[in-house]
Design an enzyme around this catalytic site. Structure first.
Site, PDB file in Angstrom:
ATOM      1  N   ARG A  52       0.647  -1.158  -0.309  1.00 61.19           N
ATOM      2  CA  ARG A  52      -0.505  -0.537   0.504  1.00 61.19           C
ATOM      3  C   ARG A  52       0.650   1.180   0.047  1.00 61.19           C
ATOM      4  NH1 ARG A  52      -1.746   1.268   4.405  1.00 61.19           N
ATOM      5  NH2 ARG A  52      -1.853  -0.203   5.627  1.00 61.19           N
ATOM      6  N   TYR A 104     -15.817  18.260 -13.793  1.00 58.99           N
ATOM      7  CA  TYR A 104     -16.543  16.603 -14.166  1.00 58.99           C
ATOM      8  C   TYR A 104     -17.338  16.607 -13.104  1.00 58.99           C
ATOM      9  CZ  TYR A 104     -16.055  11.398 -14.027  1.00 58.99           C
ATOM     10  OH  TYR A 104     -16.590   9.863 -13.398  1.00 58.99           O
ATOM     11  N   ASP A 176      -7.954  19.314 -13.414  1.00 63.02           N
ATOM     12  CA  ASP A 176      -7.656  18.547 -13.876  1.00 63.02           C
ATOM     13  C   ASP A 176      -7.461  17.741 -15.677  1.00 63.02           C
ATOM     14  OD1 ASP A 176      -8.853  15.449 -15.085  1.00 63.02           O
ATOM     15  OD2 ASP A 176     -10.747  15.992 -13.785  1.00 63.02           O
ATOM     16  N   LYS A 201      -8.801   6.832 -19.398  1.00 61.01           N
ATOM     17  CA  LYS A 201      -9.501   7.923 -20.344  1.00 61.01           C
ATOM     18  C   LYS A 201      -8.318   7.556 -21.626  1.00 61.01           C
ATOM     19  CE  LYS A 201     -12.917   7.902 -17.883  1.00 61.01           C
ATOM     20  NZ  LYS A 201     -13.404   9.653 -17.153  1.00 61.01           N
TER      21      LYS A 201
END
Ligand code: PLP
Length: 384
Positions: A52, A104, A176, A201
């Site tokens: 992690r 978004y 972004d 994307k």
């Protein structure tokens, strides 16, 4: 080195241990630390202790995106939304964030639900007019969240003007960069402090992985993001990190072809009598075209358009054969989406109306199919 070369040669083209020309998928949760304890009482902790907090495959992706975005540190998350949420997690209750009006849908939702409950305040501004940012700044404002081109109306934000205003007020500017990718636009070079991506994307590019990335301008912001990454734990798994690394290698050729096709389709839509409006920054009459040309090296592969009636929009969505009516964008296949029912469904109707996100609006992410086939498909679906 030019950008296309950077996509291939970024320090991860051969594995030191085996010579493998691809980064190995280190599928492990933990790392043997014997050496550390054989080294005596004050031996240093190894670089990798628990997956992690760090994994070699993830690290390769994190270093690659930091390099491509001209940043200091990169971090990979389980999704784009995890990346945004983790960046917002560096702020505290009582802090105020100014977000661009049409960010978004998922970013809007997390600010107005989860973070609102936790006391993080937010408001929005019209990012096509940087002066409205100045007016939105309050004493407790800590950051501004930008996105250009915007989703789904492809509005352009002047990044240099906004980051300058933010800098003067001591705010962290967050961009972004999902729609453009570092190939077309590098916000850190335009004064931003943090850039983030849904790597689901264009970076991944093949509609086969959910992933998010964050790059910080400096080490200090990097430490703040890392504390949330390892503390909150929304990390990207090694196999998914490897898929994004693979996607990044072909980013340039995909983007070039998809953008070229998007430009042709935008012009074709503009000339189609069934279409009332086309939104694409590559069009001569797009109000943000000049700014986009100054800050980005292309207009990208996402566009949107409006039909005359909602019935015609629905008919188009159901009438295409090649394009997939689906959520998401940036894949090799053309994806069409209906923002009012999909990405912006959680936004109140009144807010959507105000922004012009109507039930006649369709967003198109142009893929790698031959343009002529896509145009024939759209033509059939629009005239059906
Ligand atoms: C898809 C998307 C996100 C969210 O990313 P996920 O990987 O779906 O969590 C964030 N920003 C933009 C601009 C997006 O298109």
């Amino acid at each position: 080195m030019h950008f296309g070369t950077k996509l291939i040669h970024n320090g991860h083209e051969a594995d030191g241990a085996t010579g493998s020309v691809n980064v190995p998928i280190v599928q492990t949760s933990t790392f043997d630390q014997k050496e550390r304890f054989r080294g005596g009482a004050d031996a240093k902790a190894p670089e990798f202790e628990y997956a992690r907090s760090g994994n070699p495959t993830r690290k390769a992706l994190e270093e690659t995106i930091a390099f491509l975005e001209s940043g200091a540190k990169g971090y990979a998350f389980a999704s784009g939304v995890a990346a945004i949420s983790s960046v917002l997690g560096t702020f505290s209750a009582g802090d105020h964030i100014i977000a661009a009006q049409d960010i978004y849908g998922g970013s809007w939702r997390i600010l107005n639900t989860f973070y609102k409950r936790w006391g993080l305040k937010s408001s929005s501004f019209d990012a096509t007019d940087p002066q409205t940012l100045r007016k939105a700044i309050k004493p407790e404002t800590k950051a501004v969240l930008l996105e250009t081109p915007s989703n789904p109306l492809l509005k352009i934000t002047d990044l240099l003007s906004c980051t300058k205003i933010a800098q003067e007020a001591g705010l962290v500017s967050i961009v972004d960069n999902t729609f453009m990718t570092p190939y077309l636009q590098r916000p850190l070079e335009l004064g931003a402090d943090i850039v983030l991506h849904s790597a689901t994307k264009f970076l991944g590019g093949h509609s086969d992985v959910i992933a998010g990335l964050v790059v910080t301008k400096n080490e200090a912001l990097g430490r703040a993001v890392y504390a949330v990454q390892t503390g909150f734990g929304a990390v990207l798994g090694p196999h998914d990190a490897w898929l994004v690394l693979r996607g990044i290698k072909t980013l340039k050729v995909r983007m070039d072809a998809q953008e070229q096709s998007a430009q042709k389709i935008a012009l074709w839509l503009q000339a189609n009598p069934a279409v009332t409006e086309v939104f694409y920054p590559g069009l001569t009459d797009h109000p943000g075209r000049t700014i986009n040309e100054a800050q980005a090296s292309g207009a990208g592969a996402v566009l949107s358009f409006k039909t005359k009636t909602p019935q015609e929009a629905l008919k188009f969505l159901g009438g295409v054969d090649y394009a997939a009516p689906a959520e998401s964008l940036g894949g090799v296949e053309t994806i069409i989406s209906y923002p009012v029912r999909m990405s912006h469904a959680s936004m109140p109707e009144q807010e959507r109306q105000r922004l012009g996100i109507t039930d006649t609006l369709i967003r198109v992410s142009v893929g790698l199919e031959d343009t002529d086939d896509l145009i024939a498909d759209f033509d059939k679906a629009l005239s059906r």
